[in-house]
Write a protein that holds these residues in place. Sequence first.
Motif, short mmCIF file in Angstrom:
data_model
loop_
_atom_site.label_atom_id
_atom_site.label_comp_id
_atom_site.label_asym_id
_atom_site.label_seq_id
_atom_site.Cartn_x
_atom_site.Cartn_y
_atom_site.Cartn_z
N LYS A 81 0.83 -1.21 0.00
CA LYS A 81 0.00 0.00 0.00
C LYS A 81 0.87 1.26 0.00
O LYS A 81 0.61 2.20 -0.76
CB LYS A 81 -0.92 0.01 1.23
N LEU A 86 -1.53 3.60 -2.08
CA LEU A 86 -2.86 2.98 -2.16
C LEU A 86 -3.62 3.08 -0.85
O LEU A 86 -3.03 3.23 0.23
CB LEU A 86 -2.72 1.51 -2.55
N ASP A 90 -8.15 0.13 -2.84
CA ASP A 90 -7.37 -0.04 -4.08
C ASP A 90 -6.79 -1.44 -4.21
O ASP A 90 -6.07 -1.74 -5.16
CB ASP A 90 -6.23 0.98 -4.12
N ILE A 91 -7.09 -2.29 -3.24
CA ILE A 91 -6.62 -3.67 -3.24
C ILE A 91 -7.83 -4.59 -3.20
O ILE A 91 -8.77 -4.35 -2.43
CB ILE A 91 -5.71 -3.93 -2.01
N VAL A 121 -3.59 -5.66 -6.93
CA VAL A 121 -3.69 -4.20 -6.89
C VAL A 121 -4.56 -3.76 -8.06
O VAL A 121 -4.31 -4.13 -9.20
CB VAL A 121 -2.30 -3.55 -6.98
N LYS A 137 -0.96 -0.96 -10.33
CA LYS A 137 -2.28 -1.32 -10.82
C LYS A 137 -2.19 -2.35 -11.95
O LYS A 137 -1.49 -2.14 -12.94
CB LYS A 137 -3.00 -0.07 -11.32
#
Length: 557
Positions: A81, A86, A90-91, A121, A137
Amino acid sequence: MENQGLRGRLSRHASRLATSIPVVLWIMAGALPVTANEPDIPPSGRSLFDIVVTEIPPEGGDARARLSVPFPFERLRALIKQAGGLSDRDIAETLIPLGRSLQRQAAAPDYFASPRRVFGVIAAPRHADPSTTLVLKDRLFIGYQPRTNSLEVISFNEAAGRFEFQIVEDYAPGKPPRVLQARRALCLGCHGNGGPIFAESPWSETPANPAIAARLTGAFGAGQPDAEAPSARILQQNRRAAAALHHATGAANRLTHAARYWRAVCADPASRNRCRTKLLAGVLAVKGAEINANDHSRQELETILSTAQARAWPGGFALASPFVGDIDPLAPHDAKARDLADPLNERPPAAVLDVAQDKGVDRILDLLGEAFTERRIAWLKDTIRDPGRQEATLSRGLGHPPPGWCCAPHDKLPPPAAASPPPPLRVPGLSEDPGPAHPSLQAFHRACGACHSGTGTAPPNFLFGPSARQIQAITHCAPRILKRLNQWGARGGALPTTMPPMPPPQHLAGIGQSPDDWLASADYRRIARFAAALGEGSDTRAKGSKMKIPVCAPTAE
């Protein structure tokens, strides 16, 4: 204190990894095509996972950089993270107690107490400072099975233009975890695009299935510390997490397709730089950059793509699907449905890109744009502000050091290590036997050794150990081996209608063999005769028998 430690580690990353010698974008370095012969060790660059877990010592000390994977998994999650800028949303994480990975039997019989935890991710950094964040990402995926004390990692290597398959061993309290490059040929049997795979909707192996969620509730994490078994948080994601991982898997595989296309489309060394400059300009145009385009430029671009397609993909560039059929593991057993959903089976293309199609050129440029993060696109747009010097600027931009710390200088990272050496040319143990090597065992190793000569039992290791042990194991597995071999002859060029043939389609494609080449080969005939002879004493025949084919499960020793 934990957050301060993470910030300190990332600060050292930012100052030491961001400042490096100029690096060439991977599209210029030459991303490798996806083949079964790809080396396990990266030909260039390192995985994003390696960069995240690299611990850089303070300046002036004698200590060397090392790969340091935090334990338990919640600490690794926190580090990811921080590295990717993040938040929790976002995970995406889900649980698969009864799945199809090579670790599917690891938790037996307590599958729901120790499900495989799948992590990905799914978002870009929340802040734009490239000196402190990585773009993870759709580029970092992890499978964690606590019972095996191991992680399976798929993460992108920008310099090589490929996803790396890695294993973290000894991931347990009191042990220093070891990060190893997995046996790539084994991984590509299922991961044919060279990227992650995932099930199709409705994702019945995960908590998106209410029956699976109910069985996991109360069982997952029982008796474990809360930090190691955040069951409530993961179970609450249910269908949302599965859908997000499905989307990320699709995006990741478009990235691998883009890498293959970039590698092949500008094949002529004499014109490669101009060719890639034109392609890059086309990509930026579809991304909204104000390119000084004209009809001549568009015609040249169409000529480049048409020439490449005629040479490399006469029927169009097929985007193979990364999605395997959905299976409900709690539903009544349907052997045929399970065989059809086997990840080893060939999957139909999700799409075919053809220059001659309506908007075919733009669709190809959209695909090539997958190679670039939004941050990279913004940086490239900034290099072409002067319309009169666009082509020269783009040409220089291809070799310009990219922003941020995506590509660490290799001298700052410990060298990568392979999980195991590649299968030897000679059959293991034959040097202990009197007389020459058995030609049929040699044929088995050429066709099957990449996956079946290891020490583990998934996939079945019938080519492990001395030749006497191999012959015994092949005898045990002969009915199933013959059935899998016969699947090639039965399919008649169509997609399989039952269990996948062996070697799997992705493996044949990776070594440059067509099914017809394989069926006509001396190795195919020799293996079939040898397995048939060894299986003569079996109660089950593969030839037309209606009896149940026994499972091929030789022991590890």
